[in-house]
Design a protein around this motif. Sequence first.
Motif, mmCIF file in Angstrom:
data_model
loop_
_atom_site.group_PDB
_atom_site.id
_atom_site.type_symbol
_atom_site.label_atom_id
_atom_site.label_comp_id
_atom_site.label_asym_id
_atom_site.label_seq_id
_atom_site.Cartn_x
_atom_site.Cartn_y
_atom_site.Cartn_z
ATOM 1 N N ALA A 1 16.064 26.942 10.741
ATOM 2 C CA ALA A 1 17.395 26.706 10.182
ATOM 3 C C ALA A 1 18.090 27.984 9.727
ATOM 4 O O ALA A 1 19.300 28.109 9.845
ATOM 5 N N ASP A 2 17.346 28.960 9.234
ATOM 6 C CA ASP A 2 18.011 30.068 8.561
ATOM 7 C C ASP A 2 17.486 31.448 8.931
ATOM 8 O O ASP A 2 18.195 32.415 8.818
ATOM 9 N N ASN B 1 14.349 27.431 5.615
ATOM 10 C CA ASN B 1 15.734 27.559 5.185
ATOM 11 C C ASN B 1 15.688 28.337 3.874
ATOM 12 O O ASN B 1 15.213 27.832 2.862
ATOM 13 N N GLU C 1 23.243 30.919 1.119
ATOM 14 C CA GLU C 1 23.868 30.920 2.438
ATOM 15 C C GLU C 1 24.570 32.247 2.636
ATOM 16 O O GLU C 1 25.124 32.819 1.693
#
Length: 165
Positions: free
Chosen positions: A36-37, A78, A82
Amino acid sequence: MNVKLILKPLLLAGLLVAASAQAAVTVKFVKSEGFADIGRWSGRPDETLKLIEGHLVAQASKFVSGSQDLVIEVTDINLAGEEEPVGRRMDNLRVMRQVTIPTMDLTYKLSEGGKVVKEGKSHVADMSYMERFNRYSPGDQLRFEKRMLDNWFKDEFGKTVTAAR
């Protein structure tokens, strides 16, 4: 009598015993390009994965005995926060918010003498990662993930795990 000649073999024997008592820990990242990240963060996914692997191995050595083997397969990561573009050059900056929690999906298998002692699948998360004390330095880029993994190891392996009979 030369004390150095006597101590040298004893020291070597002690080092061999200590080395053999260390648990075998294997960390695998399964399809990390789809995490995801990890691939977007700081443009250095391999470096980040090595840091996470090192932390997993270090924590495992605190909870797994020298006669046991632990295999951890990480299937998703993740990271906390962000990335958001900032400034004229639109450089990415990692912004932490309550809702951007760190998570990690993994499976593990702990064995001893060829017998599986414990195995499982975990979705590790820290929903209050910004509210609790963190012993890792603010300059540590993975301080929230490290604390999350520390807590997972303590919860999952904190009690002595012995071989199945």
